[in-house]
Design a protein around this motif. Sequence first.
Motif, PDB file in Angstrom:
ATOM      1  N   GLU A  24      -8.932  -4.697   1.237  1.00 53.18           N
ATOM      2  CA  GLU A  24      -7.719  -3.552   1.111  1.00 53.18           C
ATOM      3  C   GLU A  24      -6.811  -4.002   0.000  1.00 53.18           C
ATOM      4  OE1 GLU A  24      -6.823  -1.391   5.314  1.00 53.18           O
ATOM      5  OE2 GLU A  24      -7.123  -3.868   5.577  1.00 53.18           O
ATOM      6  N   ILE A  25      -6.409  -5.408   0.011  1.00 54.98           N
ATOM      7  CA  ILE A  25      -5.502  -5.789  -1.052  1.00 54.98           C
ATOM      8  C   ILE A  25      -6.184  -5.692  -2.287  1.00 54.98           C
ATOM      9  CG2 ILE A  25      -4.543  -7.999  -1.766  1.00 54.98           C
ATOM     10  CD1 ILE A  25      -3.047  -7.263   0.734  1.00 54.98           C
ATOM     11  N   ASP A  26      -7.457  -6.008  -2.493  1.00 55.21           N
ATOM     12  CA  ASP A  26      -7.860  -5.882  -3.826  1.00 55.21           C
ATOM     13  C   ASP A  26      -8.103  -4.341  -4.564  1.00 55.21           C
ATOM     14  OD1 ASP A  26      -8.677  -8.387  -3.968  1.00 55.21           O
ATOM     15  OD2 ASP A  26     -10.801  -8.250  -3.297  1.00 55.21           O
ATOM     16  N   GLU A  27      -8.012  -3.146  -3.351  1.00 56.77           N
ATOM     17  CA  GLU A  27      -8.124  -1.958  -3.680  1.00 56.77           C
ATOM     18  C   GLU A  27      -6.648  -1.592  -3.967  1.00 56.77           C
ATOM     19  OE1 GLU A  27      -8.837   1.868  -4.521  1.00 56.77           O
ATOM     20  OE2 GLU A  27     -10.162   0.106  -4.491  1.00 56.77           O
ATOM     21  N   ALA A  28      -5.894  -2.003  -3.185  1.00 57.08           N
ATOM     22  CA  ALA A  28      -4.210  -1.642  -3.590  1.00 57.08           C
ATOM     23  C   ALA A  28      -3.764  -2.202  -4.883  1.00 57.08           C
ATOM     24  CB  ALA A  28      -3.377  -2.394  -2.652  1.00 57.08           C
ATOM     25  N   ARG A  29      -4.187  -3.435  -5.329  1.00 58.09           N
ATOM     26  CA  ARG A  29      -3.981  -4.138  -6.606  1.00 58.09           C
ATOM     27  C   ARG A  29      -4.647  -3.383  -7.673  1.00 58.09           C
ATOM     28  NH1 ARG A  29      -4.148 -10.385  -4.565  1.00 58.09           N
ATOM     29  NH2 ARG A  29      -2.005 -10.471  -3.650  1.00 58.09           N
ATOM     30  N   LYS A  30      -5.912  -2.734  -7.480  1.00 61.83           N
ATOM     31  CA  LYS A  30      -6.576  -1.947  -8.507  1.00 61.83           C
ATOM     32  C   LYS A  30      -5.837  -0.633  -8.734  1.00 61.83           C
ATOM     33  CE  LYS A  30     -10.846   0.643  -8.675  1.00 61.83           C
ATOM     34  NZ  LYS A  30     -12.178   1.075  -7.961  1.00 61.83           N
ATOM     35  N   ARG A  31      -5.228  -0.118  -7.425  1.00 62.84           N
ATOM     36  CA  ARG A  31      -4.521   1.316  -7.732  1.00 62.84           C
ATOM     37  C   ARG A  31      -3.130   0.929  -8.533  1.00 62.84           C
ATOM     38  NH1 ARG A  31      -5.272   4.242  -1.929  1.00 62.84           N
ATOM     39  NH2 ARG A  31      -7.264   4.174  -1.523  1.00 62.84           N
ATOM     40  N   ARG A  32      -2.501  -0.206  -8.189  1.00 60.48           N
ATOM     41  CA  ARG A  32      -1.195  -0.407  -8.859  1.00 60.48           C
ATOM     42  C   ARG A  32      -1.527  -0.641 -10.234  1.00 60.48           C
ATOM     43  NH1 ARG A  32       1.028  -6.188  -6.872  1.00 60.48           N
ATOM     44  NH2 ARG A  32      -1.100  -6.990  -8.362  1.00 60.48           N
ATOM     45  N   ALA A  38      -1.154   4.087 -16.432  1.00 60.59           N
ATOM     46  CA  ALA A  38      -0.541   5.476 -16.654  1.00 60.59           C
ATOM     47  C   ALA A  38       0.712   5.607 -17.015  1.00 60.59           C
ATOM     48  CB  ALA A  38      -0.784   6.266 -15.452  1.00 60.59           C
ATOM     49  N   LEU A  39       1.752   4.784 -16.576  1.00 62.63           N
ATOM     50  CA  LEU A  39       3.036   4.508 -17.153  1.00 62.63           C
ATOM     51  C   LEU A  39       2.994   4.149 -18.515  1.00 62.63           C
ATOM     52  CD1 LEU A  39       4.750   3.377 -13.776  1.00 62.63           C
ATOM     53  CD2 LEU A  39       5.079   5.376 -14.889  1.00 62.63           C
ATOM     54  N   ALA A  40       2.177   2.995 -18.856  1.00 66.12           N
ATOM     55  CA  ALA A  40       2.276   2.545 -20.234  1.00 66.12           C
ATOM     56  C   ALA A  40       1.698   3.624 -21.465  1.00 66.12           C
ATOM     57  CB  ALA A  40       1.290   1.241 -20.205  1.00 66.12           C
ATOM     58  N   ASN A  51       6.067  -6.574  -7.541  1.00 72.46           N
ATOM     59  CA  ASN A  51       6.698  -7.426  -6.635  1.00 72.46           C
ATOM     60  C   ASN A  51       6.435  -6.407  -5.182  1.00 72.46           C
ATOM     61  OD1 ASN A  51       8.193  -4.682  -6.661  1.00 72.46           O
ATOM     62  ND2 ASN A  51       9.619  -5.287  -8.063  1.00 72.46           N
ATOM     63  N   GLY A  52       6.913  -7.015  -4.223  1.00 72.18           N
ATOM     64  CA  GLY A  52       6.730  -6.380  -2.899  1.00 72.18           C
ATOM     65  C   GLY A  52       5.611  -7.255  -2.109  1.00 72.18           C
ATOM     66  N   SER A  53       5.077  -6.741  -1.119  1.00 77.33           N
ATOM     67  CA  SER A  53       4.153  -7.352  -0.134  1.00 77.33           C
ATOM     68  C   SER A  53       2.825  -7.465  -0.909  1.00 77.33           C
ATOM     69  CB  SER A  53       4.033  -6.677   1.132  1.00 77.33           C
ATOM     70  OG  SER A  53       3.956  -5.256   0.940  1.00 77.33           O
ATOM     71  N   VAL A  54       2.250  -6.388  -1.544  1.00 74.32           N
ATOM     72  CA  VAL A  54       1.121  -6.521  -2.031  1.00 74.32           C
ATOM     73  C   VAL A  54       1.045  -7.543  -3.114  1.00 74.32           C
ATOM     74  CG1 VAL A  54      -0.755  -5.225  -3.615  1.00 74.32           C
ATOM     75  CG2 VAL A  54       0.559  -4.101  -1.825  1.00 74.32           C
ATOM     76  N   ALA A  55       2.147  -7.656  -3.896  1.00 69.03           N
ATOM     77  CA  ALA A  55       2.130  -8.835  -4.662  1.00 69.03           C
ATOM     78  C   ALA A  55       1.900 -10.292  -4.052  1.00 69.03           C
ATOM     79  CB  ALA A  55       3.392  -8.656  -5.789  1.00 69.03           C
ATOM     80  N   HIS A  56       2.847 -10.284  -2.863  1.00 68.87           N
ATOM     81  CA  HIS A  56       2.968 -11.577  -2.325  1.00 68.87           C
ATOM     82  C   HIS A  56       1.709 -11.602  -1.473  1.00 68.87           C
ATOM     83  CE1 HIS A  56       7.546 -10.393  -2.282  1.00 68.87           C
ATOM     84  NE2 HIS A  56       7.279 -11.206  -3.268  1.00 68.87           N
ATOM     85  N   GLY A  57       0.870 -10.627  -1.254  1.00 70.54           N
ATOM     86  CA  GLY A  57      -0.321 -10.863  -0.430  1.00 70.54           C
ATOM     87  C   GLY A  57      -0.067 -10.880   0.991  1.00 70.54           C
ATOM     88  N   ASP A  58       0.989 -10.159   1.439  1.00 67.42           N
ATOM     89  CA  ASP A  58       1.077 -10.257   2.776  1.00 67.42           C
ATOM     90  C   ASP A  58       1.290  -8.828   3.356  1.00 67.42           C
ATOM     91  OD1 ASP A  58       3.488  -9.768   1.936  1.00 67.42           O
ATOM     92  OD2 ASP A  58       4.741 -11.608   2.604  1.00 67.42           O
ATOM     93  N   ALA A  59       1.086  -7.835   2.539  1.00 62.56           N
ATOM     94  CA  ALA A  59       1.327  -6.417   3.000  1.00 62.56           C
ATOM     95  C   ALA A  59       0.584  -6.080   4.414  1.00 62.56           C
ATOM     96  CB  ALA A  59       0.496  -5.530   1.889  1.00 62.56           C
ATOM     97  N   LEU A  60       1.060  -5.029   5.162  1.00 65.26           N
ATOM     98  CA  LEU A  60       0.448  -4.622   6.335  1.00 65.26           C
ATOM     99  C   LEU A  60      -0.361  -3.309   6.150  1.00 65.26           C
ATOM    100  CD1 LEU A  60       3.068  -5.798   9.097  1.00 65.26           C
ATOM    101  CD2 LEU A  60       0.910  -6.905   8.359  1.00 65.26           C
ATOM    102  N   THR A  64      -0.878   2.152   1.115  1.00 64.08           N
ATOM    103  CA  THR A  64       0.159   3.315   1.202  1.00 64.08           C
ATOM    104  C   THR A  64       1.580   2.603   0.834  1.00 64.08           C
ATOM    105  OG1 THR A  64       0.890   2.971   3.427  1.00 64.08           O
ATOM    106  CG2 THR A  64      -0.875   4.395   2.873  1.00 64.08           C
ATOM    107  N   ASP A  65       1.612   1.362   0.311  1.00 71.27           N
ATOM    108  CA  ASP A  65       2.927   0.521  -0.051  1.00 71.27           C
ATOM    109  C   ASP A  65       2.626  -0.206  -1.415  1.00 71.27           C
ATOM    110  OD1 ASP A  65       5.542  -0.262  -0.066  1.00 71.27           O
ATOM    111  OD2 ASP A  65       4.961  -1.494   1.635  1.00 71.27           O
ATOM    112  N   VAL A  66       3.034   0.233  -2.523  1.00 72.87           N
ATOM    113  CA  VAL A  66       2.736  -0.578  -3.632  1.00 72.87           C
ATOM    114  C   VAL A  66       4.205  -0.472  -4.404  1.00 72.87           C
ATOM    115  CG1 VAL A  66       1.645  -0.944  -5.676  1.00 72.87           C
ATOM    116  CG2 VAL A  66       0.493  -0.115  -3.649  1.00 72.87           C
ATOM    117  N   ASP A  67       4.773  -1.707  -4.631  1.00 74.68           N
ATOM    118  CA  ASP A  67       5.944  -1.737  -5.267  1.00 74.68           C
ATOM    119  C   ASP A  67       5.842  -2.310  -6.734  1.00 74.68           C
ATOM    120  OD1 ASP A  67       7.598  -1.216  -2.608  1.00 74.68           O
ATOM    121  OD2 ASP A  67       6.963  -3.118  -2.080  1.00 74.68           O
TER     122      ASP A  67
END
Length: 117
Positions: A24-32, A38-40, A51-60, A64-67
Amino acid sequence: MDHYPTIEKVVNDARARIEVTKAEIDEARKRRVAIVAALAREFVGSRHCFNGSVAHGDALTPLTDVDLGVVIPNPDGTYGPGRGDRANCKSEYPPPFDASSRPSTATCASSSAAASG
């Protein structure tokens, strides 16, 4: 005599029940990374930071929550409050605060729609 588990075991067992998987963390990072790509493409020369919990590796809820933060180059003053930008999103600077009146609650609907979509 009963043997009770150690605090460490209780905490580790509880964490194991609620923590997300590495997949799940890997998928979130892939989406991020896809969002940043796309922004670039849209804002050439932009910089980003994770930044945020995905960057820190402690997302719950990592899917659905990527910063992330993005700094968009603005040499011509094209973007920002009161200027037309690519999303035609305008946000005027609020008037100076007057304690006798309610502060402005102007928002940018295009940003809100993009963020929730």
